[in-house]
Design a protein around this motif. Structure first.
Motif, PDB file in Angstrom:
ATOM      1  N   SER A   1      23.825 -41.159   2.936  1.00  0.00           N
ATOM      2  CA  SER A   1      23.496 -39.755   3.207  1.00  0.00           C
ATOM      3  C   SER A   1      22.763 -39.627   4.535  1.00  0.00           C
ATOM      4  O   SER A   1      22.232 -40.616   5.064  1.00  0.00           O
ATOM      5  N   ARG A   2      22.729 -38.407   5.065  1.00  0.00           N
ATOM      6  CA  ARG A   2      21.864 -38.126   6.214  1.00  0.00           C
ATOM      7  C   ARG A   2      20.401 -38.093   5.790  1.00  0.00           C
ATOM      8  O   ARG A   2      19.508 -38.349   6.582  1.00  0.00           O
ATOM      9  N   HIS A   3      20.209 -37.757   4.518  1.00  0.00           N
ATOM     10  CA  HIS A   3      18.868 -37.543   3.983  1.00  0.00           C
ATOM     11  C   HIS A   3      18.427 -38.773   3.192  1.00  0.00           C
ATOM     12  O   HIS A   3      19.246 -39.559   2.714  1.00  0.00           O
ATOM     13  N   ILE A   4      17.113 -38.945   3.043  1.00  0.00           N
ATOM     14  CA  ILE A   4      16.570 -40.060   2.263  1.00  0.00           C
ATOM     15  C   ILE A   4      17.089 -39.980   0.820  1.00  0.00           C
ATOM     16  O   ILE A   4      17.082 -38.916   0.195  1.00  0.00           O
ATOM     17  N   ILE A   5      17.515 -41.109   0.288  1.00  0.00           N
ATOM     18  CA  ILE A   5      18.023 -41.188  -1.081  1.00  0.00           C
ATOM     19  C   ILE A   5      16.970 -41.858  -1.957  1.00  0.00           C
ATOM     20  O   ILE A   5      16.590 -43.004  -1.718  1.00  0.00           O
ATOM     21  N   ASP A   6      16.506 -41.135  -2.943  1.00  0.00           N
ATOM     22  CA  ASP A   6      15.469 -41.660  -3.840  1.00  0.00           C
ATOM     23  C   ASP A   6      16.130 -42.309  -5.057  1.00  0.00           C
ATOM     24  O   ASP A   6      16.751 -41.640  -5.871  1.00  0.00           O
ATOM     25  N   THR A   7      16.022 -43.628  -5.174  1.00  0.00           N
ATOM     26  CA  THR A   7      16.616 -44.328  -6.323  1.00  0.00           C
ATOM     27  C   THR A   7      15.543 -44.897  -7.260  1.00  0.00           C
ATOM     28  O   THR A   7      15.837 -45.813  -8.032  1.00  0.00           O
ATOM     29  N   ALA A   8      14.348 -44.342  -7.199  1.00  0.00           N
ATOM     30  CA  ALA A   8      13.313 -44.768  -8.145  1.00  0.00           C
ATOM     31  C   ALA A   8      13.763 -44.414  -9.565  1.00  0.00           C
ATOM     32  O   ALA A   8      14.087 -43.251  -9.843  1.00  0.00           O
ATOM     33  N   PRO A   9      13.830 -45.374 -10.479  1.00  0.00           N
ATOM     34  CA  PRO A   9      14.400 -45.133 -11.818  1.00  0.00           C
ATOM     35  C   PRO A   9      13.785 -43.967 -12.571  1.00  0.00           C
ATOM     36  O   PRO A   9      14.508 -43.201 -13.225  1.00  0.00           O
ATOM     37  N   ASP A  10      12.455 -43.791 -12.508  1.00  0.00           N
ATOM     38  CA  ASP A  10      11.832 -42.709 -13.267  1.00  0.00           C
ATOM     39  C   ASP A  10      12.343 -41.347 -12.823  1.00  0.00           C
ATOM     40  O   ASP A  10      12.609 -40.463 -13.645  1.00  0.00           O
ATOM     41  N   GLY A  11      12.483 -41.159 -11.511  1.00  0.00           N
ATOM     42  CA  GLY A  11      12.982 -39.888 -10.997  1.00  0.00           C
ATOM     43  C   GLY A  11      14.436 -39.651 -11.382  1.00  0.00           C
ATOM     44  O   GLY A  11      14.829 -38.525 -11.720  1.00  0.00           O
ATOM     45  N   LEU A  12      15.229 -40.703 -11.370  1.00  0.00           N
ATOM     46  CA  LEU A  12      16.636 -40.569 -11.742  1.00  0.00           C
ATOM     47  C   LEU A  12      16.795 -40.198 -13.216  1.00  0.00           C
ATOM     48  O   LEU A  12      17.628 -39.367 -13.576  1.00  0.00           O
ATOM     49  N   ILE A  13      15.984 -40.812 -14.043  1.00  0.00           N
ATOM     50  CA  ILE A  13      16.044 -40.526 -15.484  1.00  0.00           C
ATOM     51  C   ILE A  13      15.679 -39.079 -15.765  1.00  0.00           C
ATOM     52  O   ILE A  13      16.336 -38.392 -16.560  1.00  0.00           O
ATOM     53  N   ALA A  14      14.646 -38.592 -15.093  1.00  0.00           N
ATOM     54  CA  ALA A  14      14.220 -37.204 -15.295  1.00  0.00           C
ATOM     55  C   ALA A  14      15.298 -36.224 -14.862  1.00  0.00           C
ATOM     56  O   ALA A  14      15.509 -35.181 -15.488  1.00  0.00           O
ATOM     57  N   GLY A  15      16.026 -36.554 -13.782  1.00  0.00           N
ATOM     58  CA  GLY A  15      17.030 -35.638 -13.248  1.00  0.00           C
ATOM     59  C   GLY A  15      18.238 -35.468 -14.138  1.00  0.00           C
ATOM     60  O   GLY A  15      18.909 -34.435 -14.093  1.00  0.00           O
ATOM     61  N   THR A  16      18.563 -36.478 -14.949  1.00  0.00           N
ATOM     62  CA  THR A  16      19.774 -36.389 -15.771  1.00  0.00           C
ATOM     63  C   THR A  16      19.492 -36.263 -17.260  1.00  0.00           C
ATOM     64  O   THR A  16      20.416 -36.253 -18.065  1.00  0.00           O
ATOM     65  N   ALA A  17      18.228 -36.164 -17.623  1.00  0.00           N
ATOM     66  CA  ALA A  17      17.854 -36.187 -19.048  1.00  0.00           C
ATOM     67  C   ALA A  17      18.588 -35.128 -19.852  1.00  0.00           C
ATOM     68  O   ALA A  17      19.101 -35.398 -20.945  1.00  0.00           O
ATOM     69  N   GLN A  18      18.691 -33.922 -19.334  1.00  0.00           N
ATOM     70  CA  GLN A  18      19.274 -32.839 -20.114  1.00  0.00           C
ATOM     71  C   GLN A  18      20.804 -32.911 -20.152  1.00  0.00           C
ATOM     72  O   GLN A  18      21.412 -32.867 -21.217  1.00  0.00           O
ATOM     73  N   SER A  19      21.436 -33.062 -18.980  1.00  0.00           N
ATOM     74  CA  SER A  19      22.899 -33.028 -18.923  1.00  0.00           C
ATOM     75  C   SER A  19      23.536 -34.237 -19.573  1.00  0.00           C
ATOM     76  O   SER A  19      24.629 -34.149 -20.136  1.00  0.00           O
ATOM     77  N   ALA A  20      22.874 -35.387 -19.503  1.00  0.00           N
ATOM     78  CA  ALA A  20      23.446 -36.612 -20.074  1.00  0.00           C
ATOM     79  C   ALA A  20      23.038 -36.827 -21.519  1.00  0.00           C
ATOM     80  O   ALA A  20      23.390 -37.838 -22.125  1.00  0.00           O
ATOM     81  N   ALA A  21      22.317 -35.875 -22.077  1.00  0.00           N
ATOM     82  CA  ALA A  21      21.783 -36.054 -23.433  1.00  0.00           C
ATOM     83  C   ALA A  21      22.887 -36.242 -24.466  1.00  0.00           C
ATOM     84  O   ALA A  21      22.733 -36.969 -25.436  1.00  0.00           O
ATOM     85  N   GLY A  22      24.039 -35.589 -24.261  1.00  0.00           N
ATOM     86  CA  GLY A  22      25.109 -35.682 -25.246  1.00  0.00           C
ATOM     87  C   GLY A  22      26.026 -36.873 -25.058  1.00  0.00           C
ATOM     88  O   GLY A  22      26.983 -37.043 -25.815  1.00  0.00           O
ATOM     89  N   SER A  23      25.751 -37.692 -24.054  1.00  0.00           N
ATOM     90  CA  SER A  23      26.632 -38.830 -23.799  1.00  0.00           C
ATOM     91  C   SER A  23      26.410 -39.922 -24.833  1.00  0.00           C
ATOM     92  O   SER A  23      25.313 -40.100 -25.353  1.00  0.00           O
ATOM     93  N   LYS A  24      27.449 -40.678 -25.091  1.00  0.00           N
ATOM     94  CA  LYS A  24      27.395 -41.695 -26.128  1.00  0.00           C
ATOM     95  C   LYS A  24      26.949 -43.055 -25.598  1.00  0.00           C
ATOM     96  O   LYS A  24      26.317 -43.832 -26.304  1.00  0.00           O
ATOM     97  N   TYR A  25      27.278 -43.334 -24.332  1.00  0.00           N
ATOM     98  CA  TYR A  25      27.039 -44.674 -23.793  1.00  0.00           C
ATOM     99  C   TYR A  25      26.021 -44.708 -22.651  1.00  0.00           C
ATOM    100  O   TYR A  25      25.409 -45.739 -22.409  1.00  0.00           O
ATOM    101  N   PHE A  26      25.874 -43.612 -21.939  1.00  0.00           N
ATOM    102  CA  PHE A  26      24.966 -43.607 -20.790  1.00  0.00           C
ATOM    103  C   PHE A  26      23.527 -43.417 -21.278  1.00  0.00           C
ATOM    104  O   PHE A  26      23.190 -42.390 -21.866  1.00  0.00           O
TER     105      PHE A  26
END
Length: 689
Positions: A410-435
């Motif tokens: 990306s042109r912009h800084i990419i934040d791959t800190a696990p805690d931030g990533l988990i918070a960002g997908t908590a709601q949308s990925a909640a119904g997933s079976k494997y993720f």
């Protein structure tokens, strides 16, 4: 003769591409095998002097056409390789030779026989054969490719050659042999339908304009292959969830998304997020149709969502049609860069195009071959080159641990800190079976990321359209599978050492010709080498530029043959053939020097190939006139064999040595040196043999 032989060559090339996983180096190997066998046949043809030899040759072509195609189609079964399995280089060459020997030698025999049949008019025969080949290329490209399967076309070629044999031999009773193509066709279909790969059912096999698509089924899961290269399985919810939720965890606010290639089933998972627009781009409309057929009703309904657009177009061409920065997220779901058709989506040039349509904080997400605990040399070279290419274009590039193979840019800084990533997908990925959240902690563990970056940063070579890493990747893969003692030795050589090795080979061949003062045959040998090597480079560059060589190989090859026809026709009555041999050498050098600057517009690829064919055809005619005398058919056959012998070396060494190891530009430089040597010897040549 020219039309049917070129159509058979195209069919064999396309089938070999499909059988050997779409690896374009197969084009060079197949051309090399084809040329050396045709050269051998041309030499043998000078020995046949009985009355009906020319007519009988068409009958032999008819009897060998369909078996050649069938052998190529069932190579994997005969050699014991499963769909998608990489076939070693030695086995690749062996089966290429076995499948085409009878056909190619007979086609080679026909040339000197045709010269004798047309009363020693070698340039005219060369020109007529090349003109017929061009016509065959046009017919195949615009009428047959993608509409008629290869085995059916081979059946028609068989029937045509039986008819020609009857005409030349003046024996109408031979028309009864027209039952042969029908028998072969039915037998071939029976053989193809009898293979089940150890309980795996073949539910569909279809030729498209871009490759042969096959769908295999085991239990309730389908696996889709294109040209024996694995694309995706369905249903495969674990992979589908990973391919959607992983990129969305890195950029959860993506509202405009572009997905390039892969399974359309991932669209279902992306639509769990507040997406405004999702474009799914796949070049092959036939593959899209087949994919839709195996989806469930629910997954097909996802494709009908008003936010989704399915685009059947080359992704690079599609991106170039966009004028604005459209996307927050671009997901590259292409297979690994093991062929030029896929490698072109991992080059500096493509990354520049992607950057032009990404928004300011937009992210490019791609995944490469993974490993467990250690990144081997092959993976280091391929992935490291792509990593270096991304860093060349984007200021910020991040990776995952080696088990996941993820790279983001990306042109912009990419934040791959696990805690931030988990918070960002908590709601949308909640119904997933494997993720699950722990996957993000494992994938973006800081220590593992540091180790991966350290390994990839050691590779500084850029992956570009003009020097694709895919060819070297394939050689290294072949080496690992084959045991590859000699390939490993080649990999240890520097570019300078490679150039020295080829130069020694060239000097040795030159010495053999000069020992007998065969200057004109030497010139024709170098012309065969240079024109086919240059044409192969242009074809490979075309694949990197356009991405659909499978569809256009017939037109490209036909264009070369048209140039050969016009060149031979224009030179058939030269008054100073030796003078023109020198002029042709000069023009070949000019053509090669201008090539690099011209290979950026599609029409120029055809003009460059046409130019190479024209100059090659002209030199053949000039050489035949220079050495004319008694026994023109024998002389023409030997010159044809010398020309094809040079073409064999040019095709083989260019595909397996120079392009993968020193790149296209330096290979062209070597060709220039070769032609300069030929010109110097011609200038000093005084005595006409």
């Amino acid at each position: 003769m020219g039309a049917t032989s070129l159509i058979m060559q195209i069919i064999c090339l396309r089938q070999l591409l499909s059988t050997f996983s779409g690896n374009e180096l197969i084009i060079g190997i197949a051309l090399a095998v084809w040329l050396v066998l045709v050269a051998a046949g041309s030499f043998l043809g000078t020995k046949f002097t009985f009355k009906n030899a020319f007519g009988i040759s068409f009958l032999v072509v008819a009897l060998s056409a369909q078996p050649s195609v069938m052998i190529i189609k069932i190579v994997r079964e005969l050699a014991g390789f499963a769909p998608g399995e990489v076939i070693p280089l030695s086995i690749t060459i062996l089966w290429t030779v076995l499948s085409m020997t009878a056909l190619c030698i007979t086609i080679g025999i026909q040339f000197p026989l045709a010269v004798g049949y047309l009363k020693e008019k070698a340039p005219e025969v060369y020109g007529l054969e090349a003109a017929g080949a061009f016509g065959g290329g046009l017919v195949f490209t615009f009428l047959l490719a993608g509409t008629v399967d290869s085995y059916s076309v081979a059946s028609v070629i068989t029937a045509i050659n039986i008819g020609l044999s009857c005409y030349l031999l003046r024996k109408k009773n031979l028309l009864a042999l027209l039952i042969i193509p029908l028998v072969f066709y039915v037998a071939g279909l029976t053989v193809l339908s009898s293979y089940h790969y150890g309980g795996i059912e073949i539910t569909e096999r279809r030729e498209s304009r871009y490759g042969e698509i096959a769908v295999f089924k085991k239990d309730n899961q389908f696996s889709v292959y294109s040209s024996e290269k694995y694309l995706f399985s369905y249903p495969d919810p674990q992979v589908e969830e990973m391919k959607a939720h992983m990129p969305m965890s890195i950029h959860p606010v993506s509202t405009h998304i572009l997905i390039i290639g892969g399974s359309p089933a991932v669209i279902r998972e992306f639509l769990r997020y507040p997406v405004s627009r999702l474009d799914f781009v796949e070049i092959d409309s036939t593959l899209i149709d087949i994919s839709k057929k195996i989806l469930t009703v629910d997954d097909r309904s996802s494709l009908q969502d008003r936010r989704v657009r399915i685009v059947a177009m080359d992704a690079r061409r599609f991106i170039k049609t966009l004028n604005l920065k459209h996307y927050d997220l671009i997901v590259l779901n292409m297979p690994e860069p093991s062929s030029a058709s896929t490698n072109r989506f991992y080059t500096v040039e493509f990354f520049e195009e992607v950057k032009s349509v990404l928004r300011e904080k937009g992210i490019l997400y791609l995944s490469l071959p993974t490993s467990s605990g250690y990144i081997g040399r092959r993976m280091q070279v391929a992935n490291g080159s792509i990593f270096a290419s991304l860093k060349k274009v984007f200021p910020h590039v991040e990776v995952s641990s080696e088990e996941y193979g993820i790279i983001t840019a990306s042109r912009h800084i990419i934040d791959t800190a696990p805690d931030g990533l988990i918070a960002g997908t908590a709601q949308s990925a909640a119904g997933s079976k494997y993720f699950r959240p722990y996957i993000l902690r494992d994938a973006f563990d800081p220590l593992k990321i540091s180790m991966v970056k350290g390994r990839l940063n050691k590779i500084q070579t850029l992956n570009t359209d003009k020097r694709p890493v895919s060819y070297l990747y394939n050689l290294m893969l072949w080496s690992e599978i084959h045991g590859g003692t000699w390939l490993n030795a080649v990999f240890s050589l520097s570019e300078r050492e490679i150039m020295i090795l080829i130069s020694i080979l060239f000097i040795s061949v030159t010495a053999l010709f000069l020992k007998k003062r065969n200057i004109v045959p030497f010139t024709l040998f170098t012309t065969g080498y240079v024109t086919i090597a240059f044409t192969l480079i242009v074809i490979l560059a075309y694949q990197a530029h356009a991405g659909y060589i499978y569809e256009k190989i017939g037109l490209l090859t036909g264009t070369f043959m048209l140039g050969g026809a016009l060149g031979a026709y224009g030179a058939r009555r030269l008054k100073k053939p030796l003078y023109w041999l020198r002029i042709y050498d000069l023009f070949l050098m000019v053509l090669m020097m201008s090539a690099t600057a011209l290979m950026n517009v599609e029409v120029m690829f055809y003009l460059l190939i046409f130019g190479a064919g024209t100059l090659g055809g002209g030199q053949f005619a000039a050489a035949a006139i220079t050495l004319r005398g008694t026994g023109m058919s024998a002389t023409a056959g030997k010159l044809y064999a010398v020309d094809l012998a040079g073409s064999f070396l040019g095709s083989f060494l260019t595909a397996l040595l120079t392009v993968p190891l020193i790149g296209m530009h330096k290979t062209i430089l070597f060709l220039l040196i070769m032609k300069a040597a030929s010109f110097i010897f011609l200038v000093r040549y005084r005595k006409i043999a």
